[in-house]
Design an enzyme around this catalytic site. Structure first.
Site, PDB file in Angstrom:
ATOM      1  N   HIS A  96      29.845  87.832 160.865  1.00 43.21           N
ATOM      2  CA  HIS A  96      30.381  87.345 159.578  1.00 43.21           C
ATOM      3  C   HIS A  96      29.695  86.028 159.247  1.00 43.21           C
ATOM      4  CE1 HIS A  96      33.334  85.264 162.238  1.00 43.21           C
ATOM      5  NE2 HIS A  96      33.369  84.335 161.297  1.00 43.21           N
ATOM      6  N   HIS A  98      30.547  82.767 159.009  1.00 40.04           N
ATOM      7  CA  HIS A  98      30.832  81.446 159.597  1.00 40.04           C
ATOM      8  C   HIS A  98      29.718  81.012 160.563  1.00 40.04           C
ATOM      9  CE1 HIS A  98      35.462  81.757 158.862  1.00 40.04           C
ATOM     10  NE2 HIS A  98      34.810  81.337 157.796  1.00 40.04           N
ATOM     11  N   ASP A 100      29.761  79.807 163.500  1.00 38.73           N
ATOM     12  CA  ASP A 100      29.811  80.163 164.928  1.00 38.73           C
ATOM     13  C   ASP A 100      29.151  81.531 165.171  1.00 38.73           C
ATOM     14  OD1 ASP A 100      31.939  81.459 163.647  1.00 38.73           O
ATOM     15  OD2 ASP A 100      33.283  81.314 165.364  1.00 38.73           O
ATOM     16  N   HIS A 159      39.723  88.322 159.443  1.00 38.56           N
ATOM     17  CA  HIS A 159      39.414  86.902 159.671  1.00 38.56           C
ATOM     18  C   HIS A 159      38.625  86.344 158.477  1.00 38.56           C
ATOM     19  CE1 HIS A 159      37.900  83.314 161.702  1.00 38.56           C
ATOM     20  NE2 HIS A 159      36.670  83.704 161.460  1.00 38.56           N
ATOM     21  N   ASN A 190      41.476  79.693 162.651  1.00 38.21           N
ATOM     22  CA  ASN A 190      41.015  79.284 161.319  1.00 38.21           C
ATOM     23  C   ASN A 190      41.280  80.388 160.279  1.00 38.21           C
ATOM     24  OD1 ASN A 190      39.601  78.601 159.038  1.00 38.21           O
ATOM     25  ND2 ASN A 190      37.595  78.485 160.042  1.00 38.21           N
TER      26      ASN A 190
HETATM   27 ZN   LIG Z   1      34.855  82.206 165.013  1.00 44.71          ZN
END
Ligand SMILES: [Zn+2]
Length: 244
Positions: A96, A98, A100, A159, A190
């Site tokens: 995805h 993000h 990280d 998420h 988050n």
């Molecule tokens: Zn993450």
């Protein structure tokens, strides 16, 4: 007085982070013969938080699922892989948008890997100013690299609205990324870009699609307990209950 307090407080946070940082570089753990989980750390709300990524060794190069979160570990990870397997990373897929997951996309592209995300992730990376892959796929895709195959699966929003999971049929591994919460996680983490109402349905889709997994790898924390999909569903339901 207030200044002294805030100074001491900042100092304590600094010391705590320094202490944590000393053993938070790069960890690599074998999952099965040709699949490995790598962990790097980054600061989140004053703590060093681990993030999981994975790599698969094929007979024509290594496939990386998500990049390290810690930008200082991009090269050390390549070095470890080269040393351990005598192979280069040829493909990198982020699950995805993000950072990280995506932080290293540009770096690994420069190092010669083909970098991929879904079209949805590709667009979100651009919109949110995150590193972007070179290529994208527009639907669930079966990849074959050397002697290994794996498929991407978009379960729906969770998420984030673009989160995908990756299924390794032969090894029976669900690589869940941040869509899946570890049984160690006490909450959903988050939620800035999350859709808990849809997450509930999306999780059930993954459970139905891949019912017999040997491993389920969450985006953060431990994976040894295989019930992380069920645990994620429970956390989502608890969260939705609280919203009522
Ligand atoms: Zn993450």
């Amino acid at each position: 007085m207030r200044t002294t307090f805030s100074f001491i407080f900042s100092l304590l946070i600094y010391l705590n982070l320094t202490a944590q940082k000393n053993n938070t570089t790069l960890k690599i753990t074998p999952l099965c013969k040709d699949a490995f989980v790598f962990i790097t750390y980054n600061e989140y709300k004053g703590n060093m938080v681990p993030a999981n990524g994975m790599y698969i060794v094929t007979n024509t190069g290594v496939v990386m699922l998500d990049s390290p979160w810690d930008t200082l570990q991009f090269q050390p990870l390549l070095d470890s892989i080269e040393k351990r397997h005598n192979q280069k990373v040829v493909l990198c897929i982020a699950t995805h948008f993000h950072d990280d997951r995506t932080a290293g996309l540009e770096y690994y592209r420069m190092k010669g890997a083909k970098t991929y995300t879904s079209k949805q992730t590709y667009d979100l990376c651009k919109e949110k100013n995150e590193k972007q892959a070179e290529f994208y796929f527009t639907k669930d895709t079966l990849f074959t690299v050397g002697d290994k195959t794996f498929q991407t699966f978009y379960p729906g929003e969770g998420h984030t609205k673009d989160n995908i999971v990756i299924w390794l049929e032969k090894e029976k591994i669900i690589y869940g990324g941040c869509f899946v919460k570890s049984t160690e996680s006490k909450d959903l983490g988050n939620l800035n870009d999350a859709n808990p109402g849809e997450w509930k349905h999306s999780i059930k889709k993954v459970m139905k699609q891949f019912p017999k997994a040997n491993y389920v790898i969450p985006g953060h924390f431990d994976w040894k307990n295989k019930n992380s999909l069920k645990h994620t569903l429970k956390l989502v339901e608890k969260h939705l209950e609280k919203q009522k």
